[in-house]
Design a protein around this motif. Structure first.
Motif, PDB file in Angstrom:
ATOM      1  N   THR A   1       0.827  -1.532  -0.076  1.00  0.00           N
ATOM      2  CA  THR A   1       0.519  -0.121  -0.361  1.00  0.00           C
ATOM      3  C   THR A   1       1.024   1.406  -0.043  1.00  0.00           C
ATOM      4  N   THR A   2       0.354   2.222   0.059  1.00  0.00           N
ATOM      5  CA  THR A   2       1.165   3.839  -0.313  1.00  0.00           C
ATOM      6  C   THR A   2       2.013   3.802   1.259  1.00  0.00           C
ATOM      7  N   ASP A   3       1.669   3.772   2.542  1.00  0.00           N
ATOM      8  CA  ASP A   3       1.693   3.773   3.448  1.00  0.00           C
ATOM      9  C   ASP A   3       2.661   2.785   3.577  1.00  0.00           C
ATOM     10  N   ALA A   4       2.552   1.059   3.136  1.00  0.00           N
ATOM     11  CA  ALA A   4       3.341   0.514   3.746  1.00  0.00           C
ATOM     12  C   ALA A   4       4.587   1.223   3.004  1.00  0.00           C
ATOM     13  N   CYS A   5       4.541   1.386   1.671  1.00  0.00           N
ATOM     14  CA  CYS A   5       5.938   1.744   0.789  1.00  0.00           C
ATOM     15  C   CYS A   5       6.835   3.223   1.916  1.00  0.00           C
ATOM     16  N   ARG A   6       6.483   4.148   2.520  1.00  0.00           N
ATOM     17  CA  ARG A   6       7.392   4.726   3.041  1.00  0.00           C
ATOM     18  C   ARG A   6       7.737   4.578   4.462  1.00  0.00           C
ATOM     19  N   GLU A   7       7.668   3.268   4.576  1.00  0.00           N
ATOM     20  CA  GLU A   7       7.766   2.086   5.667  1.00  0.00           C
ATOM     21  C   GLU A   7       8.528   1.058   5.208  1.00  0.00           C
ATOM     22  N   LEU A   8       8.929   1.298   4.348  1.00  0.00           N
ATOM     23  CA  LEU A   8       9.511  -0.123   3.767  1.00  0.00           C
ATOM     24  C   LEU A   8      10.695   0.584   3.134  1.00  0.00           C
ATOM     25  N   GLU A   9      11.805  -1.077   3.799  1.00  0.00           N
ATOM     26  CA  GLU A   9      13.240  -0.871   3.186  1.00  0.00           C
ATOM     27  C   GLU A   9      13.263  -0.542   1.879  1.00  0.00           C
ATOM     28  N   PRO A  10      14.807  -0.461   1.849  1.00  0.00           N
ATOM     29  CA  PRO A  10      15.284   0.208   0.259  1.00  0.00           C
ATOM     30  C   PRO A  10      15.470  -0.766  -0.655  1.00  0.00           C
ATOM     31  N   THR A  11      15.208  -1.761  -0.090  1.00  0.00           N
ATOM     32  CA  THR A  11      15.650  -3.629  -0.905  1.00  0.00           C
ATOM     33  C   THR A  11      13.689  -3.520  -0.992  1.00  0.00           C
ATOM     34  N   GLY A  12      13.105  -3.320  -0.870  1.00  0.00           N
ATOM     35  CA  GLY A  12      11.347  -3.563  -0.560  1.00  0.00           C
ATOM     36  C   GLY A  12      10.784  -3.430  -2.215  1.00  0.00           C
ATOM     37  N   ASN A  13      10.359  -4.303  -2.688  1.00  0.00           N
ATOM     38  CA  ASN A  13       9.035  -4.196  -3.935  1.00  0.00           C
ATOM     39  C   ASN A  13       8.370  -3.644  -3.053  1.00  0.00           C
ATOM     40  N   VAL A  14       7.925  -2.509  -4.145  1.00  0.00           N
ATOM     41  CA  VAL A  14       6.820  -1.550  -4.589  1.00  0.00           C
ATOM     42  C   VAL A  14       6.091  -1.805  -5.555  1.00  0.00           C
ATOM     43  N   VAL A  15       6.208  -2.316  -6.587  1.00  0.00           N
ATOM     44  CA  VAL A  15       5.835  -1.987  -7.734  1.00  0.00           C
ATOM     45  C   VAL A  15       6.350  -4.226  -8.879  1.00  0.00           C
ATOM     46  N   LEU A  16       5.545  -4.860  -8.726  1.00  0.00           N
ATOM     47  CA  LEU A  16       5.699  -6.039  -9.178  1.00  0.00           C
ATOM     48  C   LEU A  16       5.868  -5.811 -10.958  1.00  0.00           C
ATOM     49  N   HIS A  17       6.874  -6.368 -11.125  1.00  0.00           N
ATOM     50  CA  HIS A  17       6.032  -5.865 -13.107  1.00  0.00           C
ATOM     51  C   HIS A  17       5.641  -7.241 -13.921  1.00  0.00           C
ATOM     52  N   GLN A  18       4.878  -6.398 -14.433  1.00  0.00           N
ATOM     53  CA  GLN A  18       3.776  -7.015 -15.487  1.00  0.00           C
ATOM     54  C   GLN A  18       4.255  -7.009 -16.879  1.00  0.00           C
ATOM     55  N   ALA A  19       4.623  -5.571 -17.515  1.00  0.00           N
ATOM     56  CA  ALA A  19       5.229  -5.405 -18.297  1.00  0.00           C
ATOM     57  C   ALA A  19       6.013  -4.062 -18.810  1.00  0.00           C
ATOM     58  N   ASP A  20       6.567  -4.002 -19.546  1.00  0.00           N
ATOM     59  CA  ASP A  20       7.422  -2.540 -20.337  1.00  0.00           C
ATOM     60  C   ASP A  20       7.775  -2.657 -21.613  1.00  0.00           C
ATOM     61  N   ILE A  21       7.872  -1.318 -22.138  1.00  0.00           N
ATOM     62  CA  ILE A  21       8.409  -1.124 -23.274  1.00  0.00           C
ATOM     63  C   ILE A  21       9.924  -1.550 -23.835  1.00  0.00           C
ATOM     64  N   GLY A  22      10.283  -1.857 -22.950  1.00  0.00           N
ATOM     65  CA  GLY A  22      11.553  -3.109 -23.713  1.00  0.00           C
ATOM     66  C   GLY A  22      11.159  -3.801 -24.181  1.00  0.00           C
ATOM     67  N   GLU A  23      10.518  -4.184 -24.215  1.00  0.00           N
ATOM     68  CA  GLU A  23       9.623  -6.031 -24.020  1.00  0.00           C
ATOM     69  C   GLU A  23       9.891  -5.421 -26.035  1.00  0.00           C
TER      70      GLU A  23
END
Length: 210
Positions: free
Chosen positions: A178-200
């Motif tokens: 969640t947004t609130d959890a992201c603020r307390e997250l450690e630097p190596t923690g995942n914020v967004v799990l990748h699904q697709a990107d324009i590099g494809e």
């Protein structure tokens, strides 16, 4: 098959097949989605854009709808739909914008080709720091250390569109926190799990996209 389509015109109002017979044995023919397919598609799109799906169909410039060709779902204007209708199924490769595909298990998977439409109506967004862009464009998750900004009140597992600091959409994924959890997250923690990107587009996976 084209004559059959002319006898039973394609309807854009609901986006699914209204006649009784189920066309599952005609996957090579351009057709409307069934009610179940429409529900599956809309549930997936709503993860990213909420109730804005209706705005995709009832546009101010021209009405649009969804059509199935083989296992791919295309987002197409009514004028393009009419232009494609007379083309033989053996010669019609693609039309409109490919939104994604149905898997053999019946689930719907969004393709990177849907990014522009997801970005236009995105409910939740994450912006990357410049030094984190390349990692995401190689298919990696967004880490807390690479996040520059994030939409307020984002729930966990929501669909997220990822941007650079110039507001250019780079891809999309699923919120790991969640947004609130992201603020307390450690630097190596995942914020967004990748699904697709324009590099494809450069990684040679276009056969799976279109």
């Amino acid at each position: 098959s084209i004559q059959h389509q002319r006898r039973q015109p394609l309807h854009c109002h609901c986006g699914y097949v209204q006649r009784e017979e189920h066309p599952s044995n005609q996957l090579s023919v351009m057709r409307p989605l069934t009610e179940e397919e429409t529900k599956t598609l809309f549930l997936k799109l709503s993860e990213y854009m909420g109730r804005s799906i209706e705005r995709m169909i009832n546009r101010t410039d021209e009405r649009h709808c969804f059509r199935l060709l083989k296992d791919r779902v295309y987002y197409v204007s009514e004028s393009s739909l009419k232009a494609a209708a007379p083309i033989s199924k053996d010669h019609l490769l693609h039309f409109g914008t490919c939104i994604g595909k149905f898997t053999k298990s019946g689930k719907f998977r969004l393709h990177i080709t849907a990014l522009d439409h997801l970005a236009q109506y995105a409910k939740y967004k994450v912006w990357l720091k410049p030094n984190a862009e390349m990692s995401f464009l190689y298919g990696n998750n967004v880490l807390k250390s690479g996040m520059a900004r994030i939409t307020e009140s984002m729930p966990q597992y929501a669909g997220v569109v990822v941007y650079n600091m110039s507001d250019i959409p780079l891809g999309f994924g699923v919120a790991a926190q969640t947004t609130d959890a992201c603020r307390e997250l450690e630097p190596t923690g995942n914020v967004v799990l990748h699904q697709a990107d324009i590099g494809e587009y450069l990684r040679g996976v276009e056969d799976d996209m279109f």
